[in-house]
Scaffold this motif. Structure first.
Motif, PDB file in Angstrom:
ATOM      1  N   TYR A  45       0.818  -1.212   0.000  1.00 13.60           N
ATOM      2  CA  TYR A  45       0.000   0.000   0.000  1.00 13.60           C
ATOM      3  C   TYR A  45       0.857   1.270   0.000  1.00 13.60           C
ATOM      4  CZ  TYR A  45      -3.524   3.392   1.341  1.00 13.60           C
ATOM      5  OH  TYR A  45      -4.346   4.482   1.366  1.00 13.60           O
ATOM      6  N   PRO A  75      -9.219  14.756   0.141  1.00 16.64           N
ATOM      7  CA  PRO A  75      -9.529  13.622   1.009  1.00 16.64           C
ATOM      8  C   PRO A  75     -10.507  14.034   2.103  1.00 16.64           C
ATOM      9  CG  PRO A  75      -7.160  13.803   0.696  1.00 16.64           C
ATOM     10  CD  PRO A  75      -7.783  15.026   0.101  1.00 16.64           C
ATOM     11  N   SER A  96     -10.953  12.062  -2.096  1.00 15.38           N
ATOM     12  CA  SER A  96     -10.002  11.706  -3.141  1.00 15.38           C
ATOM     13  C   SER A  96      -8.794  11.114  -2.420  1.00 15.38           C
ATOM     14  CB  SER A  96      -9.580  12.941  -3.943  1.00 15.38           C
ATOM     15  OG  SER A  96      -8.782  13.802  -3.149  1.00 15.38           O
ATOM     16  N   HIS A  97      -7.854  10.632  -3.188  1.00 19.09           N
ATOM     17  CA  HIS A  97      -6.688   9.972  -2.590  1.00 19.09           C
ATOM     18  C   HIS A  97      -5.438  10.655  -3.092  1.00 19.09           C
ATOM     19  CE1 HIS A  97      -9.542   7.063  -1.190  1.00 19.09           C
ATOM     20  NE2 HIS A  97     -10.053   7.091  -2.406  1.00 19.09           N
ATOM     21  N   ARG A 150     -10.285   7.800  -7.314  1.00 18.47           N
ATOM     22  CA  ARG A 150     -10.342   6.412  -6.846  1.00 18.47           C
ATOM     23  C   ARG A 150      -8.923   5.916  -6.592  1.00 18.47           C
ATOM     24  NH1 ARG A 150     -11.990   2.360  -9.479  1.00 18.47           N
ATOM     25  NH2 ARG A 150     -11.249   3.193 -11.454  1.00 18.47           N
ATOM     26  N   ARG A 151      -8.809   4.981  -5.641  1.00 16.21           N
ATOM     27  CA  ARG A 151      -7.498   4.523  -5.229  1.00 16.21           C
ATOM     28  C   ARG A 151      -6.792   3.637  -6.266  1.00 16.21           C
ATOM     29  NH1 ARG A 151      -5.871   5.475  -0.213  1.00 16.21           N
ATOM     30  NH2 ARG A 151      -7.587   5.447   1.267  1.00 16.21           N
ATOM     31  N   HIS A 207      -2.734   3.579  -7.352  1.00 21.26           N
ATOM     32  CA  HIS A 207      -1.767   2.544  -6.986  1.00 21.26           C
ATOM     33  C   HIS A 207      -1.216   1.819  -8.207  1.00 21.26           C
ATOM     34  CE1 HIS A 207      -1.714   2.802  -2.606  1.00 21.26           C
ATOM     35  NE2 HIS A 207      -2.885   3.387  -2.789  1.00 21.26           N
ATOM     36  N   VAL A 235       2.340   8.171   0.656  1.00 19.92           N
ATOM     37  CA  VAL A 235       0.948   7.835   0.319  1.00 19.92           C
ATOM     38  C   VAL A 235       0.066   8.332   1.462  1.00 19.92           C
ATOM     39  CG1 VAL A 235      -0.672   5.935  -0.085  1.00 19.92           C
ATOM     40  CG2 VAL A 235       1.643   5.831  -1.027  1.00 19.92           C
ATOM     41  N   ASP A 236      -1.034   8.976   1.161  1.00 20.50           N
ATOM     42  CA  ASP A 236      -1.885   9.624   2.163  1.00 20.50           C
ATOM     43  C   ASP A 236      -1.073  10.588   3.029  1.00 20.50           C
ATOM     44  OD1 ASP A 236      -3.904   7.915   1.255  1.00 20.50           O
ATOM     45  OD2 ASP A 236      -3.596   6.467   2.884  1.00 20.50           O
TER      46      ASP A 236
END
Ligand code: ADP
Ligand code: ZN
Ligand code: ZN
Length: 727
Positions: A89, A627, A630-631, A691-692, A696, A721-722
């Protein structure tokens, strides 16, 4: 094909696994075992994370692992799976994920056992605790051992300084030292505890009713008794013979939390945080792994600690930003806790008075079940929040006449007062009144902060210090004046205004010495301080029943910050600071100084409380596509040469365009908000996706190629990430 290739996570910051042949003349080490492997011209510790039947390397290139460091897997399958998913992740380097999260001694390849684990127990001739009233340390130790033998590692944590007392008691043959193997930590309910109120009881019942994985958001106002809910839920789990993992933001800031868990569960509790010595940390980790310790309280990285029989995970103050790791493997411990609960099939409780917008959104979508505690426990009531318009006011530094009057009133009633300012030091700027010269850090785009007590200028961004100048560095005139105020100056101002009262400052400077924070906190509790001045250190979970007035000196700071999370943080800080007040018999009052009394953010905050405010913020976030709607991922780079970081990110952007990035917006590259820091030039590229999955997918394809870019060697870069902060 037999699987004879070892896939090893080697403790180096490279984003890949390494292939090795099994150890010569030994069997195939199982997954989860540490191995020592040749790496370049040295050797390294690695963890076996898989077996394969063939390698992309040809046989002559493959080397044999040298030795196996564990006879059995160090990590249980649940934690291995968690780390696997985490590496995937966060797109982290497997070594940093699988080996970097182990306690220091294990990371260094030392054995996964304590040298000679020993415990102490009472002998048959031990006297009653009462007869030792004159020797409190001995009495404390004796009392501790009454429930049965206790391991030294546990004593180290629970009763600092117990060894001299043990020597005396052993000399009298009242206690004896035994092998600790097999010593089970006793779960004794030592302290009486309040009966749960209906809202608490309902929350505990809901958590107890979970059959396998379930996520709960315990949304309870400050002082509503969330900790009592955790304790009761943990009791249920211990009764089933299972263990609980409790994550807390910064244990050193809230020693009271630890003390409450110890009072309830005694020697069953071990703690795990970065303030411990290596050996102590290993001891706690092993105690949790073996199941000897049944309650593990820890900071961020404890989310990866093994548990023999997991039963419940609690994340206290789930909104706290210290759950996000800010370098290396940049995980979020709250998110990892939820993932772990899912993998282990146990309930997870996220508690806060000011939940993160992410968790609130999960509550609304039904991913988390929300449990409310809407009122304070016992007789305490929530404080009243009021705005203080300070425009045109004749201020004493940062303090308005109305606030001074309110402080005077509370002090006259014998209460305590807390003033909050999120800026330490004496003044953020030193200025030459003759020519305007301002001393700046030459390694950062930042001014030095004046620290008057320590007689120096300090850069808050790279920690560089320099002596306090007496004369201007520009014109040489002796007219340097401090501009603005930090906590140190507020402390001085308040001391001058209230010479008959004791002012105590609590911030990172005043608590640098080991043990100083504890002393300060007990001084507050014991009534040895009347006015507390502090940074957000003071906002964290403390319970000071005599504080009835909180002054927030500068709420406007948070209104103008650039980060999209700034208003969320401002609301959390205001409510958390406010939550320190009125926790006793007397009601509390919170005064918020502002030059923006009409500002809609402040009004929403006062009118709707945190939850109303958070609802409005969620609508804004959704409209703006931030967020949790959103990501994000942030690619950061820094370089010695001014243009390299920016050029590297430019090259990564072209790479992404070549690969195709539908479903992902790439914003930048732009210079970082502080373009130069600690001597390096900094830039960043933001990835945003509704979308995630596409995000990724892009990262998976992009990173291996990005690592190959020639400029990648000339810059320091990292992927977040995040990200918690995008500025
Ligand atoms: P939170 O974790 O929500 O801030 P705490 O659990 O620390 O709240 O509780 C705040 C205070 O209220 C503590 O002093 C606690 O002992 C007390 N308290 C909690 N639950 C009850 C209850 N059911 N009855 C009486 N007092 C309670
Ligand atoms: Zn000058
Ligand atoms: Zn600096």
């Amino acid at each position: 094909m037999p699987r004879t290739i070892l896939k090893v996570a080697v403790d180096v910051p490279l984003r890949r696994l390494f292939d090795y042949l099994p150890i010569l003349d030994a069997g195939l080490p199982p997954v989860g075992v540490r191995v020592r492997v040749p790496f370049g011209r040295r050797n390294q510790v690695g963890l076996v994370v898989g077996h394969a039947s063939h390698s992309e390397l040809s046989q002559p290139q493959l080397r044999h692992a040298e030795e196996s460091l564990d006879a059995t897997p160090l990590l249980p399958p649940g934690v291995l799976e968690l780390l696997r998913r985490a590496a995937d992740y966060y797109h982290g380097a497997p070594g940093e994920v699988f080996v970097g999260t182990l306690p220091g001694p294990l990371r260094a390849g030392r054995p996964a056992q304590l040298r000679t684990p020993k415990a102490w127990q009472l002998t048959l001739t031990a006297p009653s605790v009462d007869s030792l009233r004159r020797a409190p340390r001995q009495a404390a130790l004796l009392q501790f051992l009454e429930a049965g033998p206790v391991a030294e590692s546990v004593l180290d944590q629970a009763l600092p300084g117990w060894r001299p007392a043990a020597r005396i008691l052993a000399g009298k043959e009242w206690i004896s030292r035994v092998a600790a193997r097999g010593v089970e930590a006793a779960c004794h309910v030592a302290q009486p505890h309040p009966d749960l109120n209906p809202a608490q009881a309902e929350a505990v019942a809901a958590i107890g009713a979970a059959d396998g994985y379930a996520a709960y958001l315990l949304d309870g106002v400050t002082g509503s008794g969330k900790t009592e809910v955790y304790l009761a839920a943990i009791e249920q789990v211990l009764a089933q013979g299972r263990q609980a993992l409790v994550l807390v933001p910064e244990i050193s800031l809230t020693p009271q939390t630890e003390a409450r868990f110890r009072a309830r569960f005694g020697a069953a509790v071990v703690v795990l945080h970065s303030g411990l010595a290596d050996g102590e940390r290993l001891a706690a980790w092993l105690a949790a792994a073996s199941g000897r310790a049944t309650v593990l309280i820890g900071t961020r990285s404890a989310v990866f600690a093994p548990l023999a029989r997991p039963g419940l995970i609690v994340v206290d103050e789930e909104h706290d930003s210290s759950y996000k790791q800010q370098d290396g493997f940049r995980y979020h411990a709250r998110d990892m806790a939820v993932l772990r609960a899912r993998i282990e099939g146990v309930p997870v409780v996220l508690g806060s008075a000011t939940p993160s917008l992410e968790s609130l959104a999960h509550g609304r979508s039904g991913h988390y079940r929300t449990l409310h505690l809407r009122e304070r426990a016992g007789t305490a009531r929530l404080p009243r929040l009021e705005l203080l318009d300070v425009r045109h006011q004749r201020m004493a530094g940062l303090v308005s006449p109305a606030l001074i009057a309110a402080v005077r009133e509370e002090l006259a009633r014998g209460q305590q007062v807390m003033l909050f300012l999120n800026r330490r030091g004496y003044a953020p700027v030193l200025l030459c009144h003759a020519c305007g010269w301002v001393p700046k850090c030459d390694r950062c785009d930042a001014h030095y902060t004046l620290h008057r007590g320590r007689q120096l200028l300090l850069c808050h961004h790279c920690a560089r210090e320099r002596p306090l100048p007496t004369n201007c560095g520009g014109c040489g005139v002796r007219e340097l004046i401090p501009v603005g105020a930090g906590t140190e100056r507020i402390e001085a101002d308040l001391t001058a205004l209230f010479p008959d009262h004791r002012v105590l400052r609590v911030d990172r400077d005043s608590t640098r010495r080991r043990g100083a924070l504890d002393e300060h906190l007990s001084a507050v509790r014991d009534g040895h301080a009347d006015i507390l001045v502090g940074t957000q250190m003071l906002a964290k979970g403390h319970h000071f029943p005599a504080v009835t007035l909180v002054g927030i000196l500068d709420a406007d700071q948070g209104l103008f910050a650039a980060d999209f999370r700034a208003t969320e943080r401002l609301a959390q800080v205001i409510h958390q600071v406010a939550g320190r007040c009125g926790r006793g018999e007397q009601p509390g009052r919170v005064l918020i100084q502002t030059h923006q009394p009409q500002h809609p953010v402040l009004h929403a905050l006062l009118r709707g409380g945190y939850s109303g405010f958070a609802s409005a913020l969620l609508i804004e976030r959704e409209a703006a596509g931030w967020p949790p709607y959103s990501h994000l991922a942030l690619l950061r780079a820094e370089s010695i040469k001014p243009q390299d970081a920016q050029r590297f990110l430019g090259a990564t952007l072209s790479l992404a365009q070549t690969l195709g990035h539908s479903g992902v917006d790439l914003l930048g590259p732009v210079p970082a908000p502080m373009p130069k820091r600690a001597g390096r030039y900094r830039a960043q590229l933001l990835l945003q996706a509704p979308r995630r999955a596409p995000l990724h997918a892009l990262l998976r394809a992009w990173l291996p190629e990005l690592e190959q870019l020639p400029l990648a060697r000339r810059v320091r870069w990292s992927l977040d990430v995040d990200p918690a902060d995008i500025y």
